[in-house]
Scaffold this active site. Structure first.
Site, PDB file in Angstrom:
ATOM      1  N   ASP A 159     -57.684  85.053 -68.998  1.00 23.17           N
ATOM      2  CA  ASP A 159     -56.858  83.842 -68.910  1.00 23.17           C
ATOM      3  C   ASP A 159     -55.784  84.428 -68.032  1.00 23.17           C
ATOM      4  OD1 ASP A 159     -55.785  85.825 -70.525  1.00 23.17           O
ATOM      5  OD2 ASP A 159     -54.815  84.706 -71.953  1.00 23.17           O
ATOM      6  N   GLU A 164     -51.560  87.973 -68.818  1.00 25.47           N
ATOM      7  CA  GLU A 164     -51.137  86.382 -69.239  1.00 25.47           C
ATOM      8  C   GLU A 164     -49.913  86.130 -68.775  1.00 25.47           C
ATOM      9  OE1 GLU A 164     -51.708  84.418 -73.285  1.00 25.47           O
ATOM     10  OE2 GLU A 164     -49.559  85.077 -73.194  1.00 25.47           O
TER      11      GLU A 164
END
Length: 407
Positions: free
Chosen positions: A150, A89
Site C-alpha cells: 500500500d 503507508e
C-alpha cells in the site's frame, strides 16, 4: 516522552520554517464546475466554505503529524497509532496529500520533497526500488526491512502527480522515480497467478501468504495511471483483475451490504475472504481497519473513470450504510461482518469518512453526502489518531472538489 503541547509547537515551527513563515497559502484558484467527470452529486455546501475547512484541517494535520526525519534534513509522517512511528503507508499518504494540495499550499513542494527524501533513504531490503515498511523512533528498519504494497502504490502515484504539477527538473526527477517504482511494484508485489496485489515484496511463490491480498490496496485509479505513464498493457490486465475480484466478492459474499473483507485469498475462480486471523486480527475476513478504505478507493474510480464495476460497488455500500444508520453518520460502526453485524463501537472516522467519496457516485445519496460533509467539517484533528485523520484529510480533498484530475 515529549508531551503533546510541546511536540505540537515544534511541529508547527518546523512547518512555518519550511513554508517561508506561511504554512498554508490559500490560492483562490477556480474549482471545476463539475468537480469530477462522472460524479452523480456533490455536497450542497459552498465551494469557498469547503475549501476553507479543508485548508484549516490540513494545517492542523501538518502540525500533528509532520516530523523531522532523523537529522538528515528530511521529513516524515508520524504514525503514533501504528505498530511503528514511521511506516511506508504514512509516507505514501503524505506525498499524495502534498501533491494534491499544491494549488492551496505554496509550501506543498517543500513538504513533498522532505517526505520523498525520507522515503528514498529507507529502501526495502528485498527490492531497493520499494520502501521499507516499518521504522522505529531512530529511523531504523524493523521486521526485516521489507515492503508493504500500500505504501509503494501511494508513493508511485504521488510521484506522477508531482511530475504533472511541478515538472521533474528540480531536486528530484519525479517521473523517473515514479517509473522505477511502478516497475518494482509489478516485479515484486503482483501475484503471477491471479494478477492481484501481494501484501509486500516478502510474499513470494511458495510462501504461506502468497495467495493473500489486501482489498484496500485495490485502487483502480492508480492502475489506470500506471498504464498511462508506462504504456505497459499489463496494468490494464491487473486493473481488470481487481475490479472483477471486487465484483465477485460483493455478489458472492456480501450481496446485501456490499462490504469488502480486509483480506482475501485465492484466484479468480475461487477468491474468498480469509477465515480467522491471517495477518492482523481474528476479523481479517471482515470489513475492518483495512477494508474501511474501499468506499474511498472504489468511489474515487467511479468519480474519475465512470467504470461500471466501481460505480456499482460504491453504490452498494452507500445504499446499505444509508439504510442501516438511518442517514446518520454518527451511527456508522467501526467494524462489521460481511453480513452487516457490527462488532466495534461507532465513531471512528476511518470508517465513516471514506463513505463520503462513495456517496458522490450515487444520485440518491444527497442528504447522506451532506450529512457526511457536515461531520467532516465539524471534526478536529486528534494528534493520537494518525490513521483516521489522514484518511479524513484525503477524503476532504476529494469531496471538496480539490483532488487533481488525471492528465
Amino acid at each position: 516522552m515529549i508531551r503533546w503541547p510541546f511536540a505540537r509547537t515544534v511541529a508547527a515551527l518546523l512547518i512555518l520554517a519550511l513554508a517561508g513563515c506561511d504554512a498554508v497559502t490559500v490560492l483562490r484558484a477556480p474549482v471545476s464546475p463539475g468537480f469530477y467527470p462522472h460524479e452523480a452529486i456533490r455536497p450542497s455546501a459552498g465551494r469557498a466554505e469547503m475549501r476553507d475547512r479543508l485548508a484549516a484541517y490540513y494545517r492542523d494535520w501538518q502540525a500533528a503529524f509532520v516530523r523531522p526525519g532523523c537529522g538528515d534534513g528530511t521529513l516524515r509522517i508520524h504514525s503514533p497509532d501504528a505498530a511503528y512511528p514511521a511506516i511506508a503507508e504514512a509516507q505514501g499518504y503524505g506525498l499524495v496529500i502534498a501533491a494534491s494540495m499544491a494549488a492551496l499550499d505554496a509550501g506543498a513542494r517543500r513538504l513533498f520533497d522532505g517526505i520523498l527524501g525520507f522515503v528514498l533513504a529507507h529502501p526495502s531490503s528485498n527490492d531497493a526500488d520499494l520502501m521499507a515498511a516499518e521504522l522505529d523512533t531512530g529511523c531504523v528498519e524493523r521486521d526485516g526491512g521489507d515492503s508493504a504494497t500500500d505504501g509503494d502504490l501511494d508513493i508511485a502515484y504521488a510521484l506522477l502527480l508531482a511530475d504533472r504539477t511541478w515538472g521533474s527538473a528540480g531536486s528530484y526527477d519525479y517521473r523517473a522515480l515514479a517509473l522505477r517504482r511502478i516497475a518494482a511494484i509489478k516485479r515484486s508485489t503482483v501475484n503471477r497467478d491471479s494478477s492481484l496485489l501481494l501484501l509486500g515484496d516478502w510474499s513470494t511463490p511458495g510462501s504461506p501468504l502468497y495467495g493473500t491480498s489486501r482489498t484496500s490496496d485495490w485502487n483502480p485509479v492508480y492502475f489506470r495511471a500506471f498504464q498511462a505513464a508506462t504504456g505497459d498493457p499489463a496494468w490494464a490486465r491487473i486493473g481488470a483483475a481487481h475490479r472483477a475480484a471486487a465484483d465477485r466478492l460483493q455478489r458472492t459474499f456480501s450481496p446485501r451490504t456490499g462490504l469488502m473483507p480486509d483480506f482475501v485469498r485465492g484466484t479468480a475462480a475461487d477468491l474468498a475472504p480469509v477465515t480467522g486471523r491471517v495477518l492482523e486480527t481474528s476479523h481479517d475476513g471482515d470489513f475492518g481497519f483495512n477494508a474501511c478504505r474501499t468506499p474511498w478507493r472504489l468511489g474515487l474510480d467511479a468519480l474519475l473513470s465512470g467504470d461500471a464495476v466501481s460505480t456499482a460497488a460504491a453504490r452498494r455500500m452507500t445504499a446499505w450504510f444509508r439504510s442501516v444508520t438511518g442517514g446518520d453518520p454518527a451511527r456508522v460502526g467501526s467494524g462489521y461482518t460481511l453480513a452487516g453485524t457490527g462488532y466495534r463501537a461507532v465513531g471512528d472516522n476511518a470508517f465513516w469518512a471514506p463513505l463520503a467519496v462513495a456517496a458522490m457516485a450515487d444520485p440518491d445519496a444527497q442528504r447522506w453526502l451532506d450529512a457526511l460533509w457536515q461531520r467532516l467539517a465539524g471534526t478536529r484533528v486528534d494528534p493520537g489518531n494518525y490513521f483516521g485523520d489522514t484518511l479524513q484529510l484525503q477524503v476532504m480533498i476529494v469531496v471538496s472538489g480539490n483532488y487533481p484530475l488525471p492528465a
